[in-house]
Design a protein around this motif. Structure first.
Motif, PDB file in Angstrom:
ATOM      1  N   GLY A 188       0.818  -1.209   0.000  1.00  0.00           N
ATOM      2  CA  GLY A 188       0.000   0.000   0.000  1.00  0.00           C
ATOM      3  C   GLY A 188       0.851   1.258   0.000  1.00  0.00           C
ATOM      4  O   GLY A 188       1.488   1.595  -0.992  1.00  0.00           O
ATOM      5  N   TYR A 189       0.888   1.932   1.158  1.00  0.00           N
ATOM      6  CA  TYR A 189       1.630   3.191   1.268  1.00  0.00           C
ATOM      7  C   TYR A 189       2.324   3.259   2.624  1.00  0.00           C
ATOM      8  O   TYR A 189       1.892   2.631   3.599  1.00  0.00           O
ATOM      9  N   ALA A 190       3.407   4.035   2.676  1.00  0.00           N
ATOM     10  CA  ALA A 190       4.109   4.268   3.937  1.00  0.00           C
ATOM     11  C   ALA A 190       4.530   5.732   3.990  1.00  0.00           C
ATOM     12  O   ALA A 190       4.921   6.317   2.972  1.00  0.00           O
ATOM     13  N   LEU A 191       4.423   6.310   5.173  1.00  0.00           N
ATOM     14  CA  LEU A 191       4.913   7.670   5.383  1.00  0.00           C
ATOM     15  C   LEU A 191       6.347   7.576   5.875  1.00  0.00           C
ATOM     16  O   LEU A 191       6.625   6.925   6.894  1.00  0.00           O
ATOM     17  N   VAL A 192       7.270   8.200   5.165  1.00  0.00           N
ATOM     18  CA  VAL A 192       8.678   8.177   5.547  1.00  0.00           C
ATOM     19  C   VAL A 192       9.077   9.587   5.980  1.00  0.00           C
ATOM     20  O   VAL A 192       8.827  10.553   5.251  1.00  0.00           O
ATOM     21  N   ARG A 193       9.685   9.688   7.134  1.00  0.00           N
ATOM     22  CA  ARG A 193      10.070  11.008   7.651  1.00  0.00           C
ATOM     23  C   ARG A 193      11.237  10.880   8.621  1.00  0.00           C
ATOM     24  O   ARG A 193      11.616   9.765   9.026  1.00  0.00           O
ATOM     25  N   VAL A 194      11.791  12.004   9.002  1.00  0.00           N
ATOM     26  CA  VAL A 194      12.860  12.034   9.998  1.00  0.00           C
ATOM     27  C   VAL A 194      12.265  11.677  11.354  1.00  0.00           C
ATOM     28  O   VAL A 194      11.296  12.301  11.809  1.00  0.00           O
ATOM     29  N   VAL A 195      12.835  10.674  12.002  1.00  0.00           N
ATOM     30  CA  VAL A 195      12.345  10.248  13.312  1.00  0.00           C
ATOM     31  C   VAL A 195      13.339  10.569  14.425  1.00  0.00           C
ATOM     32  O   VAL A 195      12.995  10.474  15.606  1.00  0.00           O
ATOM     33  N   ALA A 196      14.568  10.940  14.052  1.00  0.00           N
ATOM     34  CA  ALA A 196      15.568  11.310  15.063  1.00  0.00           C
ATOM     35  C   ALA A 196      16.658  12.149  14.402  1.00  0.00           C
ATOM     36  O   ALA A 196      16.955  11.990  13.213  1.00  0.00           O
ATOM     37  N   THR A 197      17.229  13.048  15.191  1.00  0.00           N
ATOM     38  CA  THR A 197      18.328  13.891  14.717  1.00  0.00           C
ATOM     39  C   THR A 197      19.415  13.912  15.785  1.00  0.00           C
ATOM     40  O   THR A 197      19.123  14.028  16.982  1.00  0.00           O
ATOM     41  N   GLU A 198      20.658  13.773  15.359  1.00  0.00           N
ATOM     42  CA  GLU A 198      21.767  13.840  16.303  1.00  0.00           C
ATOM     43  C   GLU A 198      22.933  14.608  15.685  1.00  0.00           C
ATOM     44  O   GLU A 198      23.016  14.764  14.465  1.00  0.00           O
TER      45      GLU A 198
END
Length: 218
Positions: free
Chosen positions: A166-176
């Motif tokens: 189907g579909y997936a939302l891809v995004r930044v989940v952490a920043t270091e």
């Protein structure tokens, strides 16, 4: 007038310092981790996921009131009388109505000083289908996140990717913050460039002294 050799040395030194990689001073840099969230499009809670996409807003009270009215008839207001939250709808394609577990497709614009808003209720599946892109068209770290978290030094806005399921939302989940991997070569390049510029300055001074010692050309 400086010699051609001195001019070349100056230009090479400046080019090294202005080069994008070297010109970005060494130090800590941001490292972004991307994660993929499969979209359960038949679940109303998807409303709490898709709003991370830059084209989808999470509706607040003023926005929802305006959109509910616009779903029945065009809303028009003097642009300078529109609350900031409602004016922001002009930058969105969809608005998430979390309390009602639904989305609205927006047509919000300002024309000749008048704010106009139309809204149409749509399903989560319609929103995902409209916003989705093929993995091949997505940046590499976002594409890689479909197989597990991926990292990159580049930040990209959230995107909906098509998947086999189907579909997936891809995004930044952490920043270091991590050390710049190019610190050593950058410092070496800085030193070389500065040495060229110092040599160039000394050459200009030496050439000037030599001209003065020779006196005016006969």
């Amino acid at each position: 007038m400086v010699s051609a050799r001195t001019a070349v040395v100056f230009l090479v030194g400046l080019a090294i310092l202005c080069q994008p990689v070297v010109g970005d001073a060494p130090g800590l840099e941001d490292r972004y981790t991307y994660g993929a969230t499969p979209l359960a499009l038949d679940d109303g809670e998807t409303v709490a996921t898709l709003h991370h996409h830059p084209a989808v807003g999470y509706g607040v009270d003023d926005q929802l009131d305006a959109v509910h009215r616009a779903a029945n008839d065009t809303v028009t207001r003097p642009a300078d009388a529109v609350p900031p939250d409602v004016a922001r709808l002009t930058s969105l394609r969809y608005l998430a109505d979390d309390p009602a577990d639904r989305y609205y497709r927006l047509d919000a614009r300002v024309t000749d000083g008048t704010f106009r808003l139309n809204a149409t209720s749509v399903s989560a599946r319609a929103v995902a289908a409209d916003l989705a892109v093929a993995p091949a068209d997505a940046p590499a770290p976002m594409r890689d996140a479909l197989d597990g978290n991926a990292t990159s030094g580049q930040e990209y806005p959230a995107a909906v990717l098509r998947t086999d399921d189907g579909y997936a939302l891809v995004r930044v989940v952490a920043t270091e913050r991590v050390p710049d991997p190019y610190t050593v070569p950058k410092i070496a390049a800085y030193g070389f460039a500065v040495a060229l510029l110092v040599w160039g300055c000394l050459s200009v001074y030496r050439e000037r002294v030599e001209r003065e010692e020779r006196g005016p050309a006969q």
